[in-house]
Design a protein around this motif. Sequence first.
Motif, PDB file in Angstrom:
ATOM      1  N   LYS A  69     -16.172  -4.418  25.732  1.00 18.70           N
ATOM      2  CA  LYS A  69     -15.112  -5.424  25.862  1.00 18.70           C
ATOM      3  C   LYS A  69     -13.734  -4.780  25.749  1.00 18.70           C
ATOM      4  CE  LYS A  69     -17.846  -9.244  24.078  1.00 18.70           C
ATOM      5  NZ  LYS A  69     -17.685 -10.414  24.906  1.00 18.70           N
ATOM      6  N   LEU A  70     -13.581  -3.840  24.823  1.00 13.51           N
ATOM      7  CA  LEU A  70     -12.302  -3.166  24.646  1.00 13.51           C
ATOM      8  C   LEU A  70     -11.969  -2.305  25.861  1.00 13.51           C
ATOM      9  CD1 LEU A  70      -9.996  -2.828  22.639  1.00 13.51           C
ATOM     10  CD2 LEU A  70     -11.230  -0.901  21.647  1.00 13.51           C
ATOM     11  N   GLN A  71     -12.958  -1.606  26.375  1.00  8.50           N
ATOM     12  CA  GLN A  71     -12.742  -0.805  27.577  1.00  8.50           C
ATOM     13  C   GLN A  71     -12.358  -1.693  28.758  1.00  8.50           C
ATOM     14  OE1 GLN A  71     -16.564   1.243  27.479  1.00  8.50           O
ATOM     15  NE2 GLN A  71     -15.522   3.205  27.131  1.00  8.50           N
ATOM     16  N   GLY A  72     -13.028  -2.824  28.888  1.00  7.24           N
ATOM     17  CA  GLY A  72     -12.693  -3.761  29.961  1.00  7.24           C
ATOM     18  C   GLY A  72     -11.289  -4.304  29.827  1.00  7.24           C
ATOM     19  N   ARG A  84     -15.365   6.043  25.393  1.00  6.51           N
ATOM     20  CA  ARG A  84     -16.153   5.409  24.325  1.00  6.51           C
ATOM     21  C   ARG A  84     -15.691   5.868  22.945  1.00  6.51           C
ATOM     22  NH1 ARG A  84     -21.808   6.407  22.100  1.00  6.51           N
ATOM     23  NH2 ARG A  84     -22.323   4.375  21.223  1.00  6.51           N
ATOM     24  N   PHE A  85     -15.465   7.173  22.791  1.00  7.06           N
ATOM     25  CA  PHE A  85     -15.033   7.697  21.497  1.00  7.06           C
ATOM     26  C   PHE A  85     -13.696   7.080  21.080  1.00  7.06           C
ATOM     27  CE2 PHE A  85     -12.594  10.783  19.020  1.00  7.06           C
ATOM     28  CZ  PHE A  85     -13.424  10.930  17.924  1.00  7.06           C
ATOM     29  N   ASP A  86     -12.744   7.044  22.003  1.00 10.39           N
ATOM     30  CA  ASP A  86     -11.435   6.468  21.693  1.00 10.39           C
ATOM     31  C   ASP A  86     -11.539   4.979  21.381  1.00 10.39           C
ATOM     32  OD1 ASP A  86     -10.121   8.870  22.024  1.00 10.39           O
ATOM     33  OD2 ASP A  86      -9.716   8.521  24.162  1.00 10.39           O
ATOM     34  N   ALA A  87     -12.398   4.276  22.107  1.00  7.68           N
ATOM     35  CA  ALA A  87     -12.581   2.844  21.845  1.00  7.68           C
ATOM     36  C   ALA A  87     -13.185   2.627  20.462  1.00  7.68           C
ATOM     37  CB  ALA A  87     -13.461   2.225  22.926  1.00  7.68           C
ATOM     38  N   GLU A  88     -14.184   3.425  20.086  1.00  5.37           N
ATOM     39  CA  GLU A  88     -14.791   3.300  18.759  1.00  5.37           C
ATOM     40  C   GLU A  88     -13.772   3.630  17.668  1.00  5.37           C
ATOM     41  OE1 GLU A  88     -18.388   5.555  18.476  1.00  5.37           O
ATOM     42  OE2 GLU A  88     -19.462   4.265  19.890  1.00  5.37           O
ATOM     43  N   PHE A  89     -12.946   4.648  17.905  1.00  2.85           N
ATOM     44  CA  PHE A  89     -11.917   5.015  16.949  1.00  2.85           C
ATOM     45  C   PHE A  89     -10.913   3.871  16.780  1.00  2.85           C
ATOM     46  CE2 PHE A  89      -7.935   7.172  15.766  1.00  2.85           C
ATOM     47  CZ  PHE A  89      -8.366   7.842  14.623  1.00  2.85           C
ATOM     48  N   LEU A  90     -10.527   3.242  17.871  1.00  8.18           N
ATOM     49  CA  LEU A  90      -9.597   2.113  17.814  1.00  8.18           C
ATOM     50  C   LEU A  90     -10.227   0.920  17.095  1.00  8.18           C
ATOM     51  CD1 LEU A  90      -6.854   0.961  18.551  1.00  8.18           C
ATOM     52  CD2 LEU A  90      -7.784   0.357  20.796  1.00  8.18           C
ATOM     53  N   ILE A  91     -11.493   0.672  17.351  1.00  6.18           N
ATOM     54  CA  ILE A  91     -12.199  -0.415  16.657  1.00  6.18           C
ATOM     55  C   ILE A  91     -12.227  -0.154  15.149  1.00  6.18           C
ATOM     56  CG2 ILE A  91     -14.474  -1.475  16.303  1.00  6.18           C
ATOM     57  CD1 ILE A  91     -14.886  -1.012  19.381  1.00  6.18           C
TER      58      ILE A  91
END
Length: 136
Positions: A69-72, A84-91
Amino acid sequence: MAQAGADAAGTRRGRGLGLAHRRAGGGLRPAAVAVMRARRLSYGFTQRADTGMAEIKFTDAEKASIVAKLQGYFNDELNQQIGRFDAEFLIDFISEEIGGYYYNRGLYDAQTLVAAKLEAVGDELLQLERRTDFSR
């Protein structure tokens, strides 16, 4: 004559029953406490020692869904690609730094809901009172 549910001064009766119950040795049964703890753990809640706030751990499937969802969002709204790594870090950052605001709002909402339900139960219990010569 005072209204049902209020004393002569017009103040509400029946509040604080939970505290009085606990002071009298009542409270939740150990089995009920164990069930609540098990449910909290099954939903991924653990207690943080530094704040007392429940720490939320997402399952791999939940985290993958949140990442997608964040990537979208980044792709559709910001025209940015995020890995994916950056999105997980941001989450993780949002959860740790901003999540407390959402957590507290949920607690306030739950507290309001529980208080309203308890008041309704108290009113219903007072309606069950029978008239006697003894007055409180």
